[in-house]
Write an enzyme that holds these catalytic residues in place. Structure first.
Site, PDB file in Angstrom:
ATOM      1  N   GLY A   8     -75.783  -4.962  -7.896  1.00 29.98           N
ATOM      2  CA  GLY A   8     -74.653  -4.549  -7.077  1.00 29.98           C
ATOM      3  C   GLY A   8     -74.434  -3.310  -6.914  1.00 29.98           C
ATOM      4  N   GLY A  11     -72.224  -1.466  -4.120  1.00 33.15           N
ATOM      5  CA  GLY A  11     -70.676  -1.931  -4.049  1.00 33.15           C
ATOM      6  C   GLY A  11     -69.797  -0.635  -4.392  1.00 33.15           C
ATOM      7  N   GLN A  12     -68.395  -0.783  -4.382  1.00 36.30           N
ATOM      8  CA  GLN A  12     -67.775   0.411  -4.624  1.00 36.30           C
ATOM      9  C   GLN A  12     -67.706   0.929  -5.995  1.00 36.30           C
ATOM     10  OE1 GLN A  12     -63.714  -0.589  -5.950  1.00 36.30           O
ATOM     11  NE2 GLN A  12     -62.785   1.291  -4.717  1.00 36.30           N
ATOM     12  N   ASP A  53     -81.025 -10.238  -5.923  1.00 32.44           N
ATOM     13  CA  ASP A  53     -79.737 -11.391  -5.400  1.00 32.44           C
ATOM     14  C   ASP A  53     -79.605 -11.811  -6.773  1.00 32.44           C
ATOM     15  OD1 ASP A  53     -79.177 -13.918  -3.178  1.00 32.44           O
ATOM     16  OD2 ASP A  53     -78.383 -13.433  -5.135  1.00 32.44           O
ATOM     17  N   TYR A 143     -60.986 -15.684  -8.571  1.00 34.65           N
ATOM     18  CA  TYR A 143     -61.744 -14.469  -8.856  1.00 34.65           C
ATOM     19  C   TYR A 143     -61.217 -14.420 -10.513  1.00 34.65           C
ATOM     20  CZ  TYR A 143     -62.330  -9.356  -9.610  1.00 34.65           C
ATOM     21  OH  TYR A 143     -62.725  -8.037 -10.136  1.00 34.65           O
ATOM     22  N   LYS A 147     -63.158 -14.508 -14.021  1.00 37.15           N
ATOM     23  CA  LYS A 147     -63.266 -13.182 -15.231  1.00 37.15           C
ATOM     24  C   LYS A 147     -62.826 -13.701 -16.326  1.00 37.15           C
ATOM     25  CE  LYS A 147     -65.053 -10.216 -12.465  1.00 37.15           C
ATOM     26  NZ  LYS A 147     -66.433  -9.644 -12.797  1.00 37.15           N
ATOM     27  N   ILE A 173     -59.609   0.127  -8.515  1.00 35.84           N
ATOM     28  CA  ILE A 173     -60.303   1.125  -8.577  1.00 35.84           C
ATOM     29  C   ILE A 173     -60.113   1.959  -7.329  1.00 35.84           C
ATOM     30  CG2 ILE A 173     -62.501   2.119  -9.132  1.00 35.84           C
ATOM     31  CD1 ILE A 173     -61.161   0.880 -11.383  1.00 35.84           C
TER      32      ILE A 173
HETATM   33  C1  VAH Z   1     -59.491  -6.937  -6.536  1.00 33.52           C
HETATM   34  N1  VAH Z   1     -60.197  -4.442  -6.821  1.00 33.52           N
HETATM   35  O1  VAH Z   1     -58.451  -6.397  -5.976  1.00 33.52           O
HETATM   36  C2  VAH Z   1     -60.224  -5.752  -7.619  1.00 33.52           C
HETATM   37  C3  VAH Z   1     -59.672  -5.765  -8.850  1.00 33.52           C
HETATM   38  C4  VAH Z   1     -57.804  -5.600 -10.222  1.00 33.52           C
HETATM   39  C5  VAH Z   1     -58.173  -5.775  -8.953  1.00 33.52           C
HETATM   40  O2  VAH Z   1     -60.455  -6.585  -9.740  1.00 33.52           O
HETATM   41  O3  VAH Z   1     -59.928  -8.045  -6.429  1.00 33.52           O
END
Ligand code: VAH
Length: 320
Positions: A8, A11-12, A53, A143, A147, A173
């Site tokens: 990755g 990515g940012q 990938d 998400y 995590k 971030i």
């Molecule tokens: C998001 N930038 O917005 C990520 C982050 C705490 C937020 O994990 O999903």
């Protein structure tokens, strides 16, 4: 010397972390894992790269073997807002991808795996202010679910297989180098670009929406400091809270107005408001400070000054 694969790496966070790791460990020792058929300009020509990938274990194994990788930094993830539009994709990339990384690392007896987590592990039932390191983890996004599961999986591989897996719960971030992709905190990047380009921004969260946030230089610092910490001193592995600042959308706008007085903001919450509302305002990161010396460098105004400086430069060059 470490041989690191950053999955990755376009990515940012991955794009800047790869450059920083190359400065620290040498270009040839940091392989950029890219999903595209070529790496972006700033990564191409400054070091090795592989098409990786995270869902393709064969491809991952081949890259690890080609470069004798002993450390994997897995930055491949579907973030909160995109994850709510496609929960099964988020589960697939964030979980099946993680399983591939952990199994390949275990089988090839790697030195270390870094698996980022997020403050998205917390949900509405966790204390909102100074959210403790240990508290209820009932996220309301897919998400966040991935995590929490990722933290538990990483800790399992530490205890069951003795694999050195580490992770930290990133806040939102903010960076001027690579645009973020699909997060509920992305407003805090877009606002700076719009302030420079148009002088106004229509914000997708409410004025009083307060979230834990971190400037990219501190994100890179926290990641590398955790990677370099003495494993024996760590009393936890995959779930360190890390904080830097906490501000509302209104406070961010006020910080920008100190440097662009004519800047105007309006608020039109969308579906990302509900995600942001489920997250804490700030986190208690005392364990990271005690166990590996974490201390952020940037506060809100220092970040605003640097963001506006860099974005104005891009604007002057016609890059945005
Ligand atoms: C998001 N930038 O917005 C990520 C982050 C705490 C937020 O994990 O999903």
């Amino acid at each position: 010397m470490r041989k690191i694969l950053v999955i990755g790496s376009t990515g940012q966070i991955g794009s800047e972390l790869t450059v920083r790791l190359r400065e620290l460990y040498g270009n040839e020792n940091v392989v950029a894992g890219v999903l595209e058929d070529r790496p972006p300009e700033k990564l191409d020509g400054t070091g090795p790269w592989e098409r990786v990938d995270v869902l393709d274990r064969r491809e991952l194994i081949a890259s690890v073997k080609n470069h004798s990788i002993d450390t994997i930094v897995n930055m491949a993830a579907i973030l909160s807002a995109t994850g709510e539009k496609n929960p099964m994709l988020a589960w697939d990339v964030n979980m099946n991808g993680l399983i591939n990384v952990l199994e390949v690392a275990r089988e090839s007896k790697m030195k270390q795996v870094l698996v980022p987590s997020s403050i998205a592990v917390f949900g509405p039932s966790a204390p909102a202010r100074d959210t403790p390191q240990e508290t209820v983890l009932k996220p309301s996004t897919m998400y966040g679910v991935t995590k929490v599961a990722g933290e538990l999986l990483g800790d399992y591989y530490v205890k069951r297989y003795g694999l050195d897996v580490r992770g930290l719960r990133y806040p939102g971030i903010i960076s001027h180098v690579t645009m973020p992709g699909g997060g509920a905190t992305d407003y805090a990047v877009a606002i700076y670009y719009e302030a420079v380009k148009t002088g106004r921004y229509n914000c997708f969260v409410n004025e009083d929406t307060r979230l834990p946030m971190m400037y990219m230089p501190d994100c890179l610092k926290s990641t590398i400091e955790l990677m370099q910490a003495d494993f024996g001193r760590l009393r936890r592995h995959c779930d360190f809270n890390v904080g830097a600042m906490s501000f509302s959308a209104g406070e961010l706008a006020a910080s920008i107005k100190k440097y662009i007085p004519e800047f105007e903001i309006s608020y039109k919450p969308d579906s990302r408001q509900e995600i942001a509302d489920s997250w804490p305002d700030s986190v208690d990161d005392s364990e990271a400070r005690e166990q590996w010396g974490w201390k952020p460098d940037y506060d809100l105004d220092a970040m605003t000054r640097d963001m506006l400086r860099a974005i104005r430069e891009k604007h002057k060059k016609g890059l945005i």
